[in-house]
Design an enzyme around this catalytic site. Sequence first.
Site, mmCIF file in Angstrom:
data_model
loop_
_atom_site.group_PDB
_atom_site.id
_atom_site.type_symbol
_atom_site.label_atom_id
_atom_site.label_comp_id
_atom_site.label_asym_id
_atom_site.label_seq_id
_atom_site.Cartn_x
_atom_site.Cartn_y
_atom_site.Cartn_z
ATOM 1 N N GLY A 55 0.838 -1.197 0.000
ATOM 2 C CA GLY A 55 0.000 0.000 0.000
ATOM 3 C C GLY A 55 0.867 1.239 0.000
ATOM 4 O O GLY A 55 2.089 1.156 0.121
ATOM 5 N N PRO A 56 0.242 2.383 -0.109
ATOM 6 C CA PRO A 56 0.994 3.634 -0.117
ATOM 7 C C PRO A 56 1.388 4.061 1.296
ATOM 8 O O PRO A 56 0.798 3.618 2.279
ATOM 9 C CB PRO A 56 -0.013 4.625 -0.711
ATOM 10 C CG PRO A 56 -1.338 4.086 -0.291
ATOM 11 C CD PRO A 56 -1.187 2.585 -0.300
ATOM 12 N N GLY A 57 2.368 4.897 1.377
ATOM 13 C CA GLY A 57 2.721 5.499 2.665
ATOM 14 C C GLY A 57 3.692 4.676 3.480
ATOM 15 O O GLY A 57 4.490 3.899 2.956
ATOM 16 N N CYS A 82 5.654 -5.843 0.846
ATOM 17 C CA CYS A 82 6.044 -4.435 0.705
ATOM 18 C C CYS A 82 5.679 -3.643 1.970
ATOM 19 O O CYS A 82 6.317 -3.829 2.994
ATOM 20 C CB CYS A 82 5.444 -3.843 -0.564
ATOM 21 S SG CYS A 82 6.321 -2.384 -1.139
ATOM 22 N N GLN A 86 7.131 -4.017 5.844
ATOM 23 C CA GLN A 86 7.644 -2.896 6.633
ATOM 24 C C GLN A 86 6.900 -2.795 7.966
ATOM 25 O O GLN A 86 7.506 -2.495 9.002
ATOM 26 C CB GLN A 86 7.493 -1.589 5.861
ATOM 27 C CG GLN A 86 8.373 -1.495 4.635
ATOM 28 C CD GLN A 86 8.051 -0.254 3.826
ATOM 29 O OE1 GLN A 86 7.785 0.807 4.375
ATOM 30 N NE2 GLN A 86 8.068 -0.396 2.511
#
EC number: 4.1.3.27
Length: 91
Positions: A55-57, A82, A86
């Site tokens: 996902g973004p961010g 991803c 993290q």
Amino acid sequence: MIENILIIDNYDSFTYNLYQYVGEISPNIEVYRNDKITLEKIEEMNPTHIIISPGPGFPKDAGICIEAIRKFGRYIPILGVCLGHQAIGEA
């Protein structure tokens, strides 16, 4: 043993690629957005595995993911992709 897989979606279209690939192994998959599920709901579902999507961010932006990893990661296998990976590192 029938697997019950939870995918936590971090608002990324790749989530449904994961859903399709995992669906080849197990048909018992539920997908919830990271801000549309609670720890209590996850506990009710009693998943055998959890996948945390990209996902973004940053991990801090991944809704319930870090809390879920901290609560369930000791006894439920968790795969992070991803941003999900993290978040595992952050937790």
